[in-house]
Design a protein around this motif. Sequence first.
Motif, PDB file in Angstrom:
ATOM      1  N   PRO A 480       0.815  -1.235   0.000  1.00 25.47           N
ATOM      2  CA  PRO A 480       0.000   0.000   0.000  1.00 25.47           C
ATOM      3  C   PRO A 480       0.835   1.266   0.000  1.00 25.47           C
ATOM      4  O   PRO A 480       0.679   2.139   0.845  1.00 25.47           O
ATOM      5  CB  PRO A 480      -0.824  -0.148   1.287  1.00 25.47           C
ATOM      6  N   LEU A 481       1.730   1.382  -0.954  1.00 30.37           N
ATOM      7  CA  LEU A 481       2.519   2.585  -1.187  1.00 30.37           C
ATOM      8  C   LEU A 481       2.673   2.774  -2.684  1.00 30.37           C
ATOM      9  O   LEU A 481       2.739   1.790  -3.435  1.00 30.37           O
ATOM     10  CB  LEU A 481       3.901   2.485  -0.536  1.00 30.37           C
ATOM     11  N   SER A 482       2.751   4.004  -3.120  1.00 36.60           N
ATOM     12  CA  SER A 482       2.989   4.281  -4.526  1.00 36.60           C
ATOM     13  C   SER A 482       4.481   4.435  -4.777  1.00 36.60           C
ATOM     14  O   SER A 482       5.293   4.540  -3.845  1.00 36.60           O
ATOM     15  CB  SER A 482       2.253   5.552  -4.958  1.00 36.60           C
ATOM     16  N   MET A 483       4.850   4.470  -6.059  1.00 33.23           N
ATOM     17  CA  MET A 483       6.256   4.647  -6.414  1.00 33.23           C
ATOM     18  C   MET A 483       6.778   5.997  -5.941  1.00 33.23           C
ATOM     19  O   MET A 483       7.955   6.138  -5.603  1.00 33.23           O
ATOM     20  CB  MET A 483       6.418   4.521  -7.936  1.00 33.23           C
ATOM     21  N   LEU A 484       5.905   7.008  -5.870  1.00 33.02           N
ATOM     22  CA  LEU A 484       6.324   8.314  -5.372  1.00 33.02           C
ATOM     23  C   LEU A 484       6.712   8.223  -3.901  1.00 33.02           C
ATOM     24  O   LEU A 484       7.698   8.836  -3.463  1.00 33.02           O
ATOM     25  CB  LEU A 484       5.182   9.323  -5.559  1.00 33.02           C
ATOM     26  N   GLN A 485       5.951   7.462  -3.128  1.00 34.21           N
ATOM     27  CA  GLN A 485       6.265   7.306  -1.709  1.00 34.21           C
ATOM     28  C   GLN A 485       7.524   6.470  -1.500  1.00 34.21           C
ATOM     29  O   GLN A 485       8.285   6.711  -0.552  1.00 34.21           O
ATOM     30  CB  GLN A 485       5.066   6.686  -0.989  1.00 34.21           C
ATOM     31  N   ARG A 486       7.746   5.484  -2.375  1.00 31.19           N
ATOM     32  CA  ARG A 486       8.977   4.701  -2.258  1.00 31.19           C
ATOM     33  C   ARG A 486      10.207   5.576  -2.513  1.00 31.19           C
ATOM     34  O   ARG A 486      11.255   5.391  -1.881  1.00 31.19           O
ATOM     35  CB  ARG A 486       8.956   3.533  -3.248  1.00 31.19           C
ATOM     36  N   LEU A 487      10.102   6.543  -3.445  1.00 27.64           N
ATOM     37  CA  LEU A 487      11.224   7.445  -3.680  1.00 27.64           C
ATOM     38  C   LEU A 487      11.433   8.378  -2.492  1.00 27.64           C
ATOM     39  O   LEU A 487      12.575   8.714  -2.152  1.00 27.64           O
ATOM     40  CB  LEU A 487      10.982   8.251  -4.956  1.00 27.64           C
ATOM     41  N   ALA A 488      10.340   8.817  -1.860  1.00 25.62           N
ATOM     42  CA  ALA A 488      10.488   9.653  -0.666  1.00 25.62           C
ATOM     43  C   ALA A 488      11.143   8.881   0.467  1.00 25.62           C
ATOM     44  O   ALA A 488      11.795   9.471   1.345  1.00 25.62           O
ATOM     45  CB  ALA A 488       9.117  10.175  -0.231  1.00 25.62           C
ATOM     46  N   GLU A 489      11.007   7.565   0.458  1.00 28.38           N
ATOM     47  CA  GLU A 489      11.620   6.736   1.488  1.00 28.38           C
ATOM     48  C   GLU A 489      13.143   6.739   1.388  1.00 28.38           C
ATOM     49  O   GLU A 489      13.825   6.306   2.336  1.00 28.38           O
ATOM     50  CB  GLU A 489      11.077   5.319   1.381  1.00 28.38           C
ATOM     51  N   ASP A 490      13.699   7.210   0.264  1.00 27.89           N
ATOM     52  CA  ASP A 490      15.161   7.306   0.149  1.00 27.89           C
ATOM     53  C   ASP A 490      15.766   8.242   1.190  1.00 27.89           C
ATOM     54  O   ASP A 490      16.960   8.135   1.507  1.00 27.89           O
ATOM     55  CB  ASP A 490      15.543   7.784  -1.256  1.00 27.89           C
ATOM     56  N   TYR A 491      14.960   9.176   1.716  1.00 31.62           N
ATOM     57  CA  TYR A 491      15.468  10.145   2.690  1.00 31.62           C
ATOM     58  C   TYR A 491      15.304   9.655   4.132  1.00 31.62           C
ATOM     59  O   TYR A 491      15.382  10.460   5.058  1.00 31.62           O
ATOM     60  CB  TYR A 491      14.733  11.482   2.528  1.00 31.62           C
ATOM     61  N   GLU A 492      15.087   8.365   4.323  1.00 29.59           N
ATOM     62  CA  GLU A 492      14.927   7.856   5.684  1.00 29.59           C
ATOM     63  C   GLU A 492      16.172   8.113   6.522  1.00 29.59           C
ATOM     64  O   GLU A 492      16.086   8.385   7.725  1.00 29.59           O
ATOM     65  CB  GLU A 492      14.627   6.362   5.644  1.00 29.59           C
ATOM     66  N   TYR A 493      17.333   8.061   5.904  1.00 29.62           N
ATOM     67  CA  TYR A 493      18.586   8.307   6.620  1.00 29.62           C
ATOM     68  C   TYR A 493      19.197   9.629   6.151  1.00 29.62           C
ATOM     69  O   TYR A 493      20.402   9.723   5.898  1.00 29.62           O
ATOM     70  CB  TYR A 493      19.556   7.159   6.393  1.00 29.62           C
TER      71      TYR A 493
END
Length: 843
Positions: A480-493
């Motif tokens: 339940p995530l879109s590709m846009l949200q997966r790219l935003a997840e790159d900033y987790e660290y």
Amino acid sequence: MTDAKGHSNEPEMKGWLFKWTNYLKGYQRRWFVLQNGTLSYYRLKRLKKAEPSSSSGPTNRLSMRRRRRLSRAATVDVENQAEMVHTCRGTISLHGAIIHTEDSCTFVISNGSTQTFHIKAANEVERQRWVTTLELAKAKAIRAMESEEEEEFESNNAVSEKEELQTVLKTLTSRLEDMQTCSDLMAKHGAALQRALSELETSEGSEAAAAAGSKLKAIGEKATLFRIASNAMINTCSEYLDTAQAQGKRWQRLLQHEREQRQQLEEMVETLARQHSSLEQAAKEANSNRPPATNTAGSQNQTANAVSNQTPGRNPNLSPSDEDEENEFYDAMEDTVQPNFILKIPLGHRRPSSAGSQNSEGHGVGGDNHDEGSGSSSEVDEAAETTVCVITSDKSNTSASAGGQGHQSGLKGSGDEVIDSAPSTPTSLVQKMGSHTPKRIRRTRVPEKPNYPLNLWSIMKNCIGKELTKIPMPVNFSEPLSMLQRLAEDYEYADILHKAAKCSDSCEQLAMVAAFTVSSYATTSCRTGKPFNPLLGETYECDRTADLGWRTVCEQVSHHPPMVAQYGEGLGWRCWQEFTMASKFRGKYLQVVPLGTAHLEFLSSGNHYTWRKVTTTVHNIIVGKLWVDQHGDMDIVNHKTGDKCHLKYIPYSYFTRDVQRKVKGCVMDKNGSVKWVVQGTWDNKIEIAEVISSQGNSENPVFKTGPYKVAWKRRPLAPDAEKYYNFTELACQLNEPEEGVAPTDSRLRPDQRLMEDGQWDEANSVKLRLEEKQRGVRRQREAEAEKATAEESERPSRPYPPYEPIWFKQETEKVTGVVGYMYQGKYWECKEKQDWSKCPNIY
């Protein structure tokens, strides 16, 4: 309109279609016939020849005028049949042809650059029937050609190899005997012909004139026999040659197969020998490295510090895989220092683009700006490689906590100060990013994943008769995530970038940036769910300024090909990228090759970095448990100073003793001197160390480093994370409902929300509706574009504008000179005013 095949000797499919001819005539009606893997078209339909009627009575009472009319019709039938047979307008072979659809009624067949058929059917059902039949005929033609090529190789399995060899030898022996017989006949008839010619030359007088006729006749007969024997000899030689060549190819394939089997066996034996040697060495080390019981406390502390500085992998908190890694490189019994790792760095120059070379002045990079940042190994000229051997220093630097607690306490800059994990923020940046807002309490998990059985038959049944691009992918394969949200997840660290922004040493800063690029792959080790494909115009914002110090906005700027533009900013840095990819399905695995370039700029120093992501491979697509691997080379380039970091992602291997998912690399200045070393795994942690000395020559240098310090370490997942898609805490918060976002935000997507709530059947229905709506909007836009083109041909007017994104615009990047989608800087202002008038209605 279309007839399918009925008998084996009839065409597979035939019918009327419209073919594009030229711009004057447009689409013209043609009769198409698909037969034996070849598609042909004609001007007229093939009419069957009229058969005489077997009935009597009324036929015999036809008038003369009616009989003449029937006679003329039969003549027309014969002429049409001749037109069909002898005047074919064009053919195209389906073997190697490309078949793709353009719209609901049009499809294109092309075999490369020689022939292309633009064909239009009467309706979508008719087009789909033709496309399906053509695809089946193409597959059948390919199989037929492959079976012809391997016919000799795939002989009858019932006959043993010994019997086959005897049969072949008998055949060749019989061919040789036939050749010997033909040779004897040729010699016999040749001698007889020679004697007859000699007798004709020696005969004289009237007797010669009288016997000339009979001798000439005898010579003709002997010449005929000689010619027959010669032809038989030629045919026999040809048959022998064909048989020998056919069997030679088969034996060559068998020999090649045996060689491959022997090579695989040798590799397996060599691998077993290495593993055996490694186990023996590890056993010896375990017995000889036991510390004596009489050691004092001081000596124990000194030994612990030395071990922690020399071998950072030998830490009691590390996993057994890290222990195995260090056992290979560090031998306590040897007096010499073993290498930490060996890395091969390509020395080939990148071919600079014309746009990039124009911007090289003033940045100190020469011509190596854009192409080096791309990180694509295909752009490297053929050149030698340098082998870098890295060893760890024996000296203890400061304390063991410098390497073991660098993730918590911060990293040391070029001076003596220590960078805190939460650095101070300039007041202007705080006011701009609005970090005075109070921190909100966010969720820490999502609803658990329901245990729905996956019915593959029902999915395949719904795909029958549909175009490949219109087959809906069920949410059972997604998360339940879109590709846009997966790219935003790159900033987790992103805290790594906060620390890197305060580094005064550009090479150390580049090592930190390398650790940040590796951290974006951490979640892929245990998450195999497919993210939702964003709709055209879909956006996503993630404002974590109050608690994490960064925010980002993404937009789907193109749908064919799919492309995402992203912009993020944090404490002293800003980052943007244009993400698109190319996928390659190889049967057992799927490869995803990212094509976009990521940019990172630090505001205080002006250092501008670019890189491309490495290849991602998803294994066990058909059978087995899915797992993901990252592999390839990545080049991170500082376009201001010319520094470069070369990272190598080691692919997974069953036969290696090394740690899996390993990443190793080094940071070099503009002169090619190695300054920092990077190593670790992309699913756990990355350590960096400064080079303190070097030995050896320029081709094979040996660098000695100081103690390693942790630049990034993955945060562990919750014990029950598998129940909710293996999401991290940040991933659970990405799709959390939030007020005031744009109406195109991914949080408001209904099918994704239904899937998160566990209503998968409803999510599939809504997902299909959204995709159909998007196709309808695309068809409407194409129709308007065609209408505008037609009106423009009649009277010059303004052309129909293509689709343009809302928050991004195509511009030329100043440093690299590449055209890409750049953020226009209006999203957060519109959010503050709640002015979403520009946003389309996509849900």
